[in-house]
Design a protein around this motif. Structure first.
Motif, mmCIF file in Angstrom:
data_model
loop_
_atom_site.group_PDB
_atom_site.id
_atom_site.type_symbol
_atom_site.label_atom_id
_atom_site.label_comp_id
_atom_site.label_asym_id
_atom_site.label_seq_id
_atom_site.Cartn_x
_atom_site.Cartn_y
_atom_site.Cartn_z
ATOM 1 N N SER A 53 0.823 -1.217 0.000
ATOM 2 C CA SER A 53 0.000 0.000 0.000
ATOM 3 C C SER A 53 0.855 1.263 0.000
ATOM 4 N N LYS A 54 2.109 1.178 0.448
ATOM 5 C CA LYS A 54 2.993 2.340 0.492
ATOM 6 C C LYS A 54 4.190 2.178 -0.432
ATOM 7 N N ALA A 55 4.042 1.376 -1.488
ATOM 8 C CA ALA A 55 5.164 1.067 -2.374
ATOM 9 C C ALA A 55 5.882 2.298 -2.913
ATOM 10 N N PRO A 56 5.188 3.358 -3.361
ATOM 11 C CA PRO A 56 5.928 4.510 -3.893
ATOM 12 C C PRO A 56 6.869 5.160 -2.886
ATOM 13 N N GLN A 57 6.625 4.946 -1.583
ATOM 14 C CA GLN A 57 7.441 5.587 -0.563
ATOM 15 C C GLN A 57 8.729 4.840 -0.257
ATOM 16 N N TRP A 58 8.889 3.619 -0.776
ATOM 17 C CA TRP A 58 10.116 2.881 -0.466
ATOM 18 C C TRP A 58 10.795 2.283 -1.698
#
Length: 446
Positions: A53-58
């Motif tokens: 769900s937070k892939a773009p952030q890592w």
């Protein structure tokens, strides 16, 4: 004689079936039944779902990836594994076979390890499956460097400790709702210290470390393994062993390493040498990014092409645009590049807004490191200096939506734009010579 020859040959005696070691047989059975095998997919999903769900952030940064992996493994999967261990520990009470187990020859320590270890093993398997999948997903977008194996090992060890802690609680607390209550209590116990500012928070295995461009120091892994494991070992000894005073030994070990962790504080991590190594373009003025951001080099160079061309021939123009660790000064003759934020300024190894990247570079080129008294000053001279800086940044790297005071900054921008090429280069040369000055009178007027 004939009767002897007519007799059929006898078949050789069958070899006795190999006898499995009782401990291995019992452990194999424990691995395949009950709640233990369900722990692996539960842990893998608990980590994978928030990561996805937070892939773009890592995606694109090893440190950013492992920051969130550590949080998910400890703060989310940790309570889950503790609850699974608690449920495993309470099964004999639920079945009414606790007295029967006490009658078998195997001692209580062996029984406890044999029953709790499968939950720990499957928890580590689920954790490693999630880690491998997440690291494989971030690998195509990264530059040099790699993940920290030590962080993976520490997180896996924490899950083992959570499983054994939950198991002992389940054996001692004879209540069917003990597992969910323990999960909630564990989450609160791990989450609350992360909101404090004291260095004691580093004793919390779920502390939210800042890992972008940093790696653990050499002694981080063994010290954290002792700190997390020693109290759990003391708990198991206190529950299962006959000589319960032996629990003081691991507690003494934990007391010895705790001051090292607290005194180390944020120094538990050191700068990643790969992050400090610069990768630069050949053309002058050069653009240099961190070794961890190698895929961004050509994109950053293209984004800054307009800014560099507008400073061509200007005296005092930067000869390099370099990545500078946050809070650090730029080298002499260089301008700092903007720091990246995964999911905002960088998404999966790409610059989503090159114009904004160039504008942020221009703002950093024009910014001044001045005392707060100068920054907050309301006099017209100080305001003219700040509005001049804004106008220069907007001219160097135009950005739609950038705010300028129409009466000051907007007017200055219009005057700078209306200048002839030679006049503008001369004025910019005088302006750049005052970049380190906080005296409004030193900044040339527009």
């Amino acid at each position: 004689m004939t009767d002897t020859l007519d007799q059929a040959p006898t078949a050789p005696a069958a070899a006795p079936a190999p006898v499995r070691h009782p401990a291995r047989a019992a452990f194999g059975a424990e691995l395949r039944r009950g709640i233990a095998p369900w722990t692996a997919p539960a842990v893998a999903l608990t980590i994978a779902v928030p990561m996805i769900s937070k892939a773009p952030q890592w995606q694109g940064g090893w440190g950013d990836t492992q920051e969130l992996l550590h949080s998910c493994a400890t703060l989310l999967a940790g309570p889950l594994v503790a609850a699974a261990g608690c449920w495993q520990g309470g099964r004999e009470h639920r079945r009414g076979t606790a007295a029967l187990w006490l009658s078998v020859p195997r001692g209580r320590p062996a029984q406890s390890v044999m029953a709790a270890l499968p939950v720990a093993v499957w928890a580590v398997v689920g954790h490693l499956l999630a880690v491998v999948g997440v690291l494989a997903a971030t690998w195509p977008y990264t530059g040099a460097g790699g993940p920290s194996v030590g962080m993976v090992a520490v997180d896996a060890w924490f899950l083992v400790c959570a499983a054994f802690t939950g198991f002992v609680v389940g054996r001692l607390w004879r209540w069917r709702l003990a597992a969910p209550v323990l999960a909630a209590a564990t989450y609160l116990a791990l989450g609350a210290p992360t909101y404090t500012s004291s260095d004691l928070r580093f004793l919390n295995p779920a502390e939210q470390y800042y890992l972008a461009g940093r790696v653990p120091v050499a002694w981080f892994v063994p010290v954290m393994v002792v700190w997390a494991g020693a109290p759990v070992l003391a708990l198991v000894i206190g529950y299962a062993a006959r000589r319960r005073l032996l629990a003081l030994v691991p507690l003494a070990a934990a007391a010895l390493v705790a001051p090292l962790i607290v005194s180390g504080g944020d120094d538990l991590f050191r700068p990643d040498p790969v992050a400090e190594r610069l990768i630069c373009t050949e053309a002058v003025p050069r653009v240099c990014v961190s070794g961890l951001d190698g895929p961004l080099l050509s994109q950053a160079s293209d984004a800054l092409a307009g800014l560099r061309s507008r400073l061509d021939g200007v005296a005092g123009a930067p000869q390099r645009y370099v990545h500078v660790p946050e809070g650090g000064p730029a080298p002499a003759g260089a301008a700092p590049l903007p720091n990246h934020t995964r999911g905002w300024t960088v998404v999966r190894g790409r610059l989503p807004d090159p114009a904004d990247y160039a504008h942020q570079t221009a703002l950093r080129l024009a910014e001044r490191d001045c005392p707060l008294a100068v920054i907050m000053a309301e006099d017209p001279a100080a305001r003219r200096m700040w509005e001049t800086d804004e106008a220069v940044a907007q001219w160097l790297a135009p950005l739609d939506g950038a705010w300028l005071d129409p009466d000051l900054g907007g007017t200055y921008l219009a005057r700078l734009t209306a200048m002839g090429g030679a006049e503008r280069r001369a004025w910019l040369g005088r302006y750049l010579a005052t970049r380190t000055s906080c005296d409004p009178k030193a900044v040339p007027a527009l």
